[in-house]
Structures are given as C-alpha cells and as structure tokens.
Design a protein around this motif. Structure first.
Motif, PDB file in Angstrom:
ATOM      1  N   HIS A 114       0.833  -1.198   0.000  1.00 52.14           N
ATOM      2  CA  HIS A 114       0.000   0.000   0.000  1.00 52.14           C
ATOM      3  C   HIS A 114       0.872   1.254   0.000  1.00 52.14           C
ATOM      4  CE1 HIS A 114      -3.482   2.534   0.821  1.00 52.14           C
ATOM      5  NE2 HIS A 114      -2.804   3.097   1.808  1.00 52.14           N
ATOM      6  N   GLY A 115       1.957   1.235   0.775  1.00 53.33           N
ATOM      7  CA  GLY A 115       2.866   2.376   0.805  1.00 53.33           C
ATOM      8  C   GLY A 115       3.542   2.602  -0.530  1.00 53.33           C
ATOM      9  N   ALA A 116       3.780   1.511  -1.276  1.00 54.27           N
ATOM     10  CA  ALA A 116       4.409   1.620  -2.597  1.00 54.27           C
ATOM     11  C   ALA A 116       3.398   1.913  -3.693  1.00 54.27           C
ATOM     12  CB  ALA A 116       5.157   0.325  -2.912  1.00 54.27           C
ATOM     13  N   LYS A 117       2.141   2.139  -3.301  1.00 50.83           N
ATOM     14  CA  LYS A 117       1.046   2.460  -4.231  1.00 50.83           C
ATOM     15  C   LYS A 117       0.767   1.334  -5.233  1.00 50.83           C
ATOM     16  CE  LYS A 117       1.696   7.481  -3.917  1.00 50.83           C
ATOM     17  NZ  LYS A 117       0.886   7.506  -2.704  1.00 50.83           N
ATOM     18  N   LEU A 118       1.019   0.090  -4.792  1.00 52.43           N
ATOM     19  CA  LEU A 118       0.642  -1.064  -5.617  1.00 52.43           C
ATOM     20  C   LEU A 118      -0.855  -1.336  -5.444  1.00 52.43           C
ATOM     21  CD1 LEU A 118       3.258  -3.976  -5.339  1.00 52.43           C
ATOM     22  CD2 LEU A 118       2.433  -2.863  -7.403  1.00 52.43           C
ATOM     23  N   PRO A 119      -1.573  -1.634  -6.530  1.00 54.19           N
ATOM     24  CA  PRO A 119      -2.983  -1.997  -6.370  1.00 54.19           C
ATOM     25  C   PRO A 119      -3.115  -3.319  -5.617  1.00 54.19           C
ATOM     26  CG  PRO A 119      -2.269  -2.285  -8.654  1.00 54.19           C
ATOM     27  CD  PRO A 119      -1.157  -1.596  -7.936  1.00 54.19           C
TER      28      PRO A 119
END
Length: 555
Positions: free
Chosen positions: A289-294
């Motif tokens: 989530h922190g890496a903006k992965l879906p």
C-alpha cells in the motif's frame, strides 16, 4: 406424467406454498427460475404479474401479463388481468384514461419502453428481455456478406467491431436455425453460451464486455502478481482463486517465503487471501500500500461472524484484538475486495468497501480425478461439511431419522465432521456411514456417495455469507438437493428444493426418496445451471478484474 411435467408441477407447488405463506420474494425467485427453463409457461407469467400487482407495481405486472398474452392472445385469464392492471396504471397516472383498444396496443410494447421492466425481465431470464429483430436482421445480413465475399477472412477482419457488437444476435440466429433443423441439443448448447455471456454482465454489474477484450489485454505485458496466501489449507468448503487457469492467461504468480522481503518494484498487483491470519502477510500488505501497488483482497466468508466452534475459527476468527485489527486493516488497504456471494458483498458494501462478486466455478477435473465408487443398492441421503454446522444439522435431525425409519433402503452418509455423524448414534451402523475428508479428492468421493444432498443452515450472518459451492458441486454430479432458505440456496435455485419449516423438510425429503423422476429432473436442472459456471469464464473474470484494478490505480 412425464419427467418435465412432474418437475414443473412440483416447482409450481413450492412457489404456491410461498405465496400462501405470504413469502412474496421467495415465490418470485421460484417462478423466475421456472421461466428460465420453461419460457412458454403462461401460468408462471400470470403468477409473477399477480405478485407485482399485489405489491403495488401495476406497470411491471402489466409487462408480465403482456408476455403471457403473446403466448395465447385469447386466454380469458390473461385478458382479465390486463384490464385490471391497466386500471391500476391509469389510477396511478391521476385517472387519465384512453380507449381500451389503444391501451392494449400501448401495453404490447411496454416491456420494450420501460427500463425497469426490461431490467426485471433480464434478471428473470438471465438475458435481456429480447434481442431486437433489427439486430437479428443486421446479423443475418452481415453473415450473408461474409459468406459471399471472395475473401471471407479479410471481411471478418474489416467488420470485427460490428461482429463483436452483434454476438448475441448471431447466436440467436444460430439457435433459430438449430431448432429449424431439429437440433434441440445444439440449440440448448448455444443458449447456454449466450447465457454465459450475460453472466459476465451479472457478475460485473455493468455492460457486457467484448469477447475479444481478453485477447487484446493478453497483448499487454504479462502480469506479475504478488500472491499472499498464508493459510492455503483453511478448513472451509469454499471456492478458490483459479491460479492454474490465470497462469495460462499470462499471469505470473510469485509466492514469498515467510521471512522474505519483497522487491515490490517488480510487481503489478497484489492478490491477498485472508492475510489477517498472519502478521507477516499484513506487513507485506502495508508495504504494498505504501508503494502504491494496487491490492485485491479475497475473502471466502464473513470472518467477523464465524462461529466459535468452526474449525477455521482459531486460524481466521477475530478472537483477539490484534487479528480483528488486522482484518479491518486488510479491508481498508484493499483497492477492491472479492467475495464469492452476493449476500456477503452486500454486508461489506454497507461499510462502504468496493466489492466485486466472482461466484464459484465448476471444474470437471475435480470430479473425474476422484476415487471410483462401488455400485450400491441403497438410496443415500447425505450431508458434507468440515465442521461448525452441528447445530444446523441438529435442527433437522428428527426429520432425517423419521425418513430413515420409514424407508429401510435409505442410508445416511455424513462426510467431514465426526460430531455430526455422532448425532445419529441412535441409528444402527448398517444405516449410516462416515467418510473423513482429509484431501480434496475425499470431498468429491464423498459427494459421489450421495443420491440427495442435504444442506440445513440456520439464518445466521456467517451462514448467509457462504457461497453456493456445495449446491453447485451437487449439480455438477447430477445430485438433487434439499436446503434451508439461505441466500446461497435461494440464489442458486436450480436442482433442488427449499424447505422453510420442519414439516417441509420431512415432506420434501420423503418426496425425494419416493420419486425417482423428481430426483432425475432436479439433478438435470442443476446440471444445466452448472454449465453457466465454467472455470474458463471464472478465470477470465478474475483476469479482467486484475487488469481493471491496475489500470484504475494508474489513473
């Protein structure tokens, strides 16, 4: 009475019992399913119209009466109802009136004009209320041009978008031709294919996706998926994510060892299954989530409501604050939650989560790979489960024992939970058998031992979140079922009977024992319904959702 007539009469009797008990919604479900399989049954159209008229919806009632009139324009029952519904419609419009003949003419096209009615008929028939004749003519003209073209393949390539748009109409043309040629088997197969197309619409809740969409998506780079599944052997009879099929669609699943630190830059999406059961998995989810992965989160059942006695409770139950917090966090971190049942989805939607329903799929390999079964001379009624349903079975125990004592050739099969087997200690061992479920093939072997499947479920939040997998698996084997009115049973509907009281449990179970034709017809109905749940379709729905989630995150 032939098998089809017996099946139709029995199901109408069940629907009428709902009406007599003022269970209008359940009655609508029963008669809607009848119309899926017997679309020329006038009485079912009339009863559905009566239900909506009684519920204060004369427009919808009029649409059903009009459908019945098209089947028999001279039926006096239909004409009386049309007149009555039209009066109600006029009253609803402030008493405006017009000549009856003009009203009758107007009502004939009502179903085509009213989106409310069209949506309703689509839900009942599992396809739009009608494929327009204009589209059928366009499809016929298109086929003619392709067949007479000196370069058919080139013509197809040029008209691909139009072909895609007209797929339902092209199928309808072939269905008509098959019936004209006396090929009812081919017509039924094509109708199942057409219903499969509309199942995609039902699952996604929006317009039918192009059948070539997946092909164009496959032209993109392969998907690298971080696969988080800390509890792959969770004791639940529930559908799984079709990993093998998705791998055939250019999905590359990477599963990490417990202490491995993932390089998240190499992944396109995270697919997590019950991560709240493992602290390490939750750390990966937070990092993604922190890496903006879906993130897609898959939940097989409502673990907030799992009973204490369920064998999965110690693994995924929210029995301590840390796990409850992890479950909540997983739901909020996910871009979308995927569940196998509409009832569970509605619970999550009430908490403002984005939810997609992907229902269970039927995999023919599961049954063909199971152990062979010896021939038997008994009629076996059975229950199958992994635990947590002792109280559910206990509520109908007396009815089951009563039928067993009445019919000496009937034997009880209990699979999976020895405590449920011990409920029936009063029966001699020659009348009951216990089958343990240790591996997946044991489940299918146990199912093969049953001639009637029993699924008693109390009205609890956890039971209501369960999918129709057991009923679907029974249908795939041609096994009729008897079940409580759980959302799964009501939604699946095909292939069995729903008992709303203990008396109905006894009456229906006795009837299933006595009436071989009824068992066969119900088993066949379940088998037809299963054809709409192919593993190929389910995997494409998953693939589409994975791609859609990635693109949505990029936007």
């Amino acid at each position: 009475m032939d098998t089809k007539s017996a099946d139709l009469a029995q199901r109408k009797a069940v629907g009428k019992q709902h009406l007599e008990a003022n269970r209008i919604e359940q009655a609508i479900q029963v008669f809607a399913q009848i119309l899926r399989e017997y679309p020329a049954d006038i009485e079912s159209y009339l009863i559905l119209g009566d239900c909506y008229l009684a519920d204060g919806d004369p427009d919808t009632a009029l649409a059903f009466y009009t459908q019945a009139q098209q089947l028999d324009p001279q039926d006096s029952r239909v004409l009386r109802r049309i007149n009555l519904a039209q009066v109600e419609v006029n009253l609803g419009e402030g008493g405006k009136t017009m000549p009856l003949a003009a009203e009758m003419t107007a009502s004939a096209s009502l179903a085509m004009r009213s989106k409310q009615v069209a949506d309703l008929l689509e839900r009942l028939a599992n396809r739009p209320s009608a494929i327009s004749e204009a589209d059928v003519q366009r499809a016929a003209k298109l086929l003619e041009e392709i067949l007479h073209s000196p370069h058919p393949a080139l013509k197809v390539a040029e008209r691909l978008d139009e072909i895609d748009e007209l797929i339902p109409a092209l199928l309808e043309l072939n269905i008509r031709q098959a019936r004209q040629d006396g090929r009812e088997d081919l017509a039924i197969g094509l109708e199942n294919l057409l219903q499969n197309i509309y199942l995609q619409k039902e699952v996604h809740g929006d317009a039918v996706e192009s059948l070539t969409a997946t092909t164009s998506e496959l032209a993109e780079e392969p998907l690298r998926i971080l696969w988080i599944d800390p509890l792959p052997d969770l004791p639940l009879i529930a559908p799984k994510v079709p990993i093998a099929k998705l791998s055939e669609l250019d999905c590359q699943f990477v599963r990490l060892s417990p202490n491995q630190v993932p390089d998240l830059k190499g992944f396109d999406v995270v697919l997590a299954v019950h991560p709240h059961g493992d602290p390490g998995s939750m750390e990966w989810l937070a990092a993604a989530h922190g890496a903006k992965l879906p993130i897609l989160l898959y939940l097989e059942a409502d673990f907030e409501q799992i009973p204490l006695q369920h064998p999965a409770f110690e693994l995924v139950g929210l029995n301590n604050p840390a796990r409850a917090k992890a479950y909540s966090a997983a739901c909020w971190l996910a871009d979308r939650i995927v569940v196998p049942s509409e009832a569970f989805a509605n619970t999550l939607r009430q908490a403002n989560f984005q939810v997609t329903v992907i229902p269970p799929a039927w995999d023919t390999d599961d049954l063909s790979n199971s152990k062979p079964v010896r021939p038997r001379h008994t009629l076996n009624i059975g229950w199958i489960g992994l635990g947590g349903e002792l109280e559910d079975v206990f509520q109908v125990k007396r009815m089951i024992v009563r039928v067993l004592r009445e019919f000496p050739h009937v034997r009880l099969v209990i699979a999976g939970d020895v405590e449920v087997y011990q409920l029936f200690d009063s029966l001699p061992e020659s009348r009951r058998i216990f089958l343990p479920i240790i591996e997946a093939e044991d489940y299918w072997y146990a199912l093969k031992q049953m001639d009637v499947l029993l699924l008693p479920l109390r009205n609890t939040p956890f039971n209501n979140s369960l999918s129709e997998k057991r009923l679907m698996d029974a249908g795939g084997r041609g096994i009729p079922w008897l079940a409580s009115p759980s959302p799964a049973a009501v939604n699946w509907a095909s292939g069995g009977l729903i008992a709303h009281s203990l008396d109905e449990w006894h009456t229906y179970l006795r009837q299933l024992v006595l009436d071989n034709d009824l068992r066969v017809s119900l088993g066949n109905a379940g088998g037809r319904q299963v054809q709409l749940r192919s593993l190929n379709l389910q995997s494409r729905l998953w693939y589409h959702l994975l791609r859609e989630t990635i693109h949505g995150k990029k936007r």
